[in-house]
Write a protein that holds these residues in place. Structure first.
Motif, PDB file in Angstrom:
ATOM      1  N   HIS A   1      -5.293  -0.805  -7.393  1.00 49.10           N
ATOM      2  CA  HIS A   1      -6.220   0.318  -7.291  1.00 49.10           C
ATOM      3  C   HIS A   1      -5.355   1.563  -7.092  1.00 49.10           C
ATOM      4  O   HIS A   1      -4.629   1.668  -6.104  1.00 49.10           O
ATOM      5  CB  HIS A   1      -7.184   0.134  -6.120  1.00 49.10           C
ATOM      6  CG  HIS A   1      -8.032  -1.094  -6.230  1.00 49.10           C
ATOM      7  ND1 HIS A   1      -9.184  -1.151  -6.987  1.00 49.10           N
ATOM      8  CD2 HIS A   1      -7.873  -2.333  -5.713  1.00 49.10           C
ATOM      9  CE1 HIS A   1      -9.709  -2.362  -6.911  1.00 49.10           C
ATOM     10  NE2 HIS A   1      -8.932  -3.107  -6.145  1.00 49.10           N
ATOM     11  N   VAL A   2      -5.453   2.496  -8.022  1.00 49.49           N
ATOM     12  CA  VAL A   2      -4.552   3.650  -8.030  1.00 49.49           C
ATOM     13  C   VAL A   2      -5.355   4.943  -8.064  1.00 49.49           C
ATOM     14  O   VAL A   2      -6.185   5.142  -8.966  1.00 49.49           O
ATOM     15  CB  VAL A   2      -3.600   3.607  -9.247  1.00 49.49           C
ATOM     16  CG1 VAL A   2      -2.593   4.754  -9.176  1.00 49.49           C
ATOM     17  CG2 VAL A   2      -2.875   2.265  -9.325  1.00 49.49           C
ATOM     18  N   HIS A   3      -5.123   5.827  -7.103  1.00 48.64           N
ATOM     19  CA  HIS A   3      -5.670   7.177  -7.154  1.00 48.64           C
ATOM     20  C   HIS A   3      -4.782   7.993  -8.085  1.00 48.64           C
ATOM     21  O   HIS A   3      -3.615   8.258  -7.772  1.00 48.64           O
ATOM     22  CB  HIS A   3      -5.700   7.807  -5.758  1.00 48.64           C
ATOM     23  CG  HIS A   3      -6.951   7.528  -5.001  1.00 48.64           C
ATOM     24  ND1 HIS A   3      -7.074   6.497  -4.094  1.00 48.64           N
ATOM     25  CD2 HIS A   3      -8.177   8.147  -5.033  1.00 48.64           C
ATOM     26  CE1 HIS A   3      -8.296   6.491  -3.577  1.00 48.64           C
ATOM     27  NE2 HIS A   3      -8.982   7.481  -4.134  1.00 48.64           N
TER      28      HIS A   3
ATOM     29  N   SER B   1      -3.026   4.113  -2.584  1.00 46.13           N
ATOM     30  CA  SER B   1      -3.081   3.216  -3.735  1.00 46.13           C
ATOM     31  C   SER B   1      -2.442   1.899  -3.317  1.00 46.13           C
ATOM     32  O   SER B   1      -1.629   1.866  -2.388  1.00 46.13           O
ATOM     33  CB  SER B   1      -2.331   3.809  -4.934  1.00 46.13           C
ATOM     34  OG  SER B   1      -2.908   5.040  -5.346  1.00 46.13           O
ATOM     35  N   ASN B   2      -2.788   0.805  -3.985  1.00 44.72           N
ATOM     36  CA  ASN B   2      -2.202  -0.474  -3.600  1.00 44.72           C
ATOM     37  C   ASN B   2      -2.086  -1.413  -4.785  1.00 44.72           C
ATOM     38  O   ASN B   2      -2.764  -1.253  -5.810  1.00 44.72           O
ATOM     39  CB  ASN B   2      -2.991  -1.126  -2.464  1.00 44.72           C
ATOM     40  CG  ASN B   2      -4.466  -1.268  -2.772  1.00 44.72           C
ATOM     41  OD1 ASN B   2      -4.831  -1.973  -3.703  1.00 44.72           O
ATOM     42  ND2 ASN B   2      -5.310  -0.607  -1.997  1.00 44.72           N
TER      43      ASN B   2
ATOM     44  N   THR C   1       0.843  -1.195   0.000  1.00 44.66           N
ATOM     45  CA  THR C   1       0.000   0.000   0.000  1.00 44.66           C
ATOM     46  C   THR C   1       0.879   1.245   0.000  1.00 44.66           C
ATOM     47  O   THR C   1       1.778   1.369   0.838  1.00 44.66           O
ATOM     48  CB  THR C   1      -0.935   0.019   1.222  1.00 44.66           C
ATOM     49  OG1 THR C   1      -1.821  -1.096   1.147  1.00 44.66           O
ATOM     50  CG2 THR C   1      -1.753   1.300   1.252  1.00 44.66           C
TER      51      THR C   1
ATOM     52  N   LEU D   1       4.914   1.590  -5.727  1.00 50.97           N
ATOM     53  CA  LEU D   1       3.820   0.707  -6.112  1.00 50.97           C
ATOM     54  C   LEU D   1       4.386  -0.549  -6.765  1.00 50.97           C
ATOM     55  O   LEU D   1       4.249  -0.776  -7.969  1.00 50.97           O
ATOM     56  CB  LEU D   1       2.845   1.421  -7.052  1.00 50.97           C
ATOM     57  CG  LEU D   1       1.672   2.130  -6.380  1.00 50.97           C
ATOM     58  CD1 LEU D   1       0.768   2.808  -7.414  1.00 50.97           C
ATOM     59  CD2 LEU D   1       0.858   1.162  -5.526  1.00 50.97           C
TER      60      LEU D   1
ATOM     61  N   VAL E   1     -10.151   6.804  -9.009  1.00 51.89           N
ATOM     62  CA  VAL E   1      -9.579   5.486  -8.743  1.00 51.89           C
ATOM     63  C   VAL E   1      -9.564   4.678 -10.039  1.00 51.89           C
ATOM     64  O   VAL E   1     -10.608   4.440 -10.647  1.00 51.89           O
ATOM     65  CB  VAL E   1     -10.365   4.724  -7.670  1.00 51.89           C
ATOM     66  CG1 VAL E   1      -9.777   3.329  -7.477  1.00 51.89           C
ATOM     67  CG2 VAL E   1     -10.342   5.485  -6.353  1.00 51.89           C
TER      68      VAL E   1
ATOM     69  N   SER F   1      -8.724   1.005 -11.534  1.00 49.04           N
ATOM     70  CA  SER F   1      -8.561  -0.377 -11.078  1.00 49.04           C
ATOM     71  C   SER F   1      -8.070  -1.240 -12.227  1.00 49.04           C
ATOM     72  O   SER F   1      -8.561  -1.131 -13.353  1.00 49.04           O
ATOM     73  CB  SER F   1      -9.893  -0.931 -10.554  1.00 49.04           C
ATOM     74  OG  SER F   1     -10.327  -0.207  -9.423  1.00 49.04           O
TER      75      SER F   1
ATOM     76  N   ILE G   1      -0.224  10.931  -8.297  1.00 46.80           N
ATOM     77  CA  ILE G   1      -0.706   9.732  -7.606  1.00 46.80           C
ATOM     78  C   ILE G   1      -0.989  10.084  -6.148  1.00 46.80           C
ATOM     79  O   ILE G   1      -0.150  10.689  -5.468  1.00 46.80           O
ATOM     80  CB  ILE G   1       0.330   8.592  -7.683  1.00 46.80           C
ATOM     81  CG1 ILE G   1       0.706   8.284  -9.129  1.00 46.80           C
ATOM     82  CG2 ILE G   1      -0.210   7.342  -6.976  1.00 46.80           C
ATOM     83  CD1 ILE G   1      -0.430   7.806 -10.007  1.00 46.80           C
ATOM     84  N   ASN G   2      -2.178   9.723  -5.681  1.00 43.58           N
ATOM     85  CA  ASN G   2      -2.623   9.970  -4.294  1.00 43.58           C
ATOM     86  C   ASN G   2      -2.758  11.452  -3.969  1.00 43.58           C
ATOM     87  O   ASN G   2      -2.696  11.848  -2.803  1.00 43.58           O
ATOM     88  CB  ASN G   2      -1.676   9.305  -3.284  1.00 43.58           C
ATOM     89  CG  ASN G   2      -1.725   7.798  -3.328  1.00 43.58           C
ATOM     90  OD1 ASN G   2      -2.646   7.217  -3.896  1.00 43.58           O
ATOM     91  ND2 ASN G   2      -0.731   7.155  -2.740  1.00 43.58           N
TER      92      ASN G   2
END
Length: 208
Positions: free
Chosen positions: A90-92, A196-197, A52, A72, A147, A149, A179-180
């Motif tokens: 899953h990525v912001h 994100s993870n 994460t 990541l 998000v 995916s 990102i994030n």
């Protein structure tokens, strides 16, 4: 009678019979005829690894190439090349303004060699090929993250350690990706920080 440590006795068609112990990692299962027992590959999830990312990342996406999103990535060492690796991410993500040329790819590194073409769309003219489109949303140039995916079922190349990761690139210029975080990262309650993870699961061949 049993002859080896670990042997089993079960009722056969007309009498008790011996079942020799299986090999390491095998499980006791009902056979295909549903009239006896056998040892074989245990079905289900063998192992799960996950990373994460809680910090923010921003960078200029390279033109016509891809670079890693820092933080990541996840390592997994497959127990068998007959199994599969299920990858979730899953990525912001937000991108520069309304620009839409950026994308993300799954990549894997095994033995020092990296492949980022195992989970992309088919070739079609000069169109960009990604695992997932990198987009953003919002108004007034703030470009809030959404998000994205991604999922892919991969075949491991060996039982060496596989590093799965996410890369970003720009096939039509060099533009920024976030990102994030949003593009505008003002320290007010109207803006946020996200996570994100990336998660990988080794799936035994018996359930595929």
């Amino acid at each position: 009678p049993t002859t080896t440590q670990g042997d089993l006795i079960f009722r056969g068609a007309s009498a008790d019979q011996r079942l020799a112990i299986g090999t390491a990692g095998q499980a006791l299962k009902v056979n295909s005829g549903a009239n006896g027992y056998e040892f074989g590959v245990a079905g289900g999830i063998v192992q799960v690894k996950s990373t994460t990312k809680k910090d923010s990342y921003s960078a200029t996406s390279p033109n016509q190439s891809y670079t890693d999103i820092t933080g990541l990535s996840v390592d997994i060492t497959p127990t068998s090349t007959n199994n599969k690796i299920l990858i979730f991410a899953h990525v912001h993500v937000a991108v520069e303004s309304s620009y839409g040329g950026q994308g993300m790819r799954f990549a894997k590194t095994v033995g020092g060699s990296t492949d980022n073409t195992f989970a992309i769309g088919d070739a079609d003219g000069v169109r960009a090929r990604h695992t997932m489109k990198a987009v953003g949303s919002g108004s007034n140039g703030r470009d809030y993250p959404i998000v994205a995916s991604m999922m892919h079922l991969d075949t491991p190349a060996s039982t060496a350690t596989h590093t799965y990761k996410i890369q970003h690139g720009d096939n039509d210029g060099t533009n920024n990706i976030y990102i994030n975080m949003a593009k505008v990262d003002t320290n007010t309650t109207g803006y946020g920080k996200y996570i994100s993870n990336i998660t990988v699961m080794e799936i035994a061949q018996g359930v595929l």
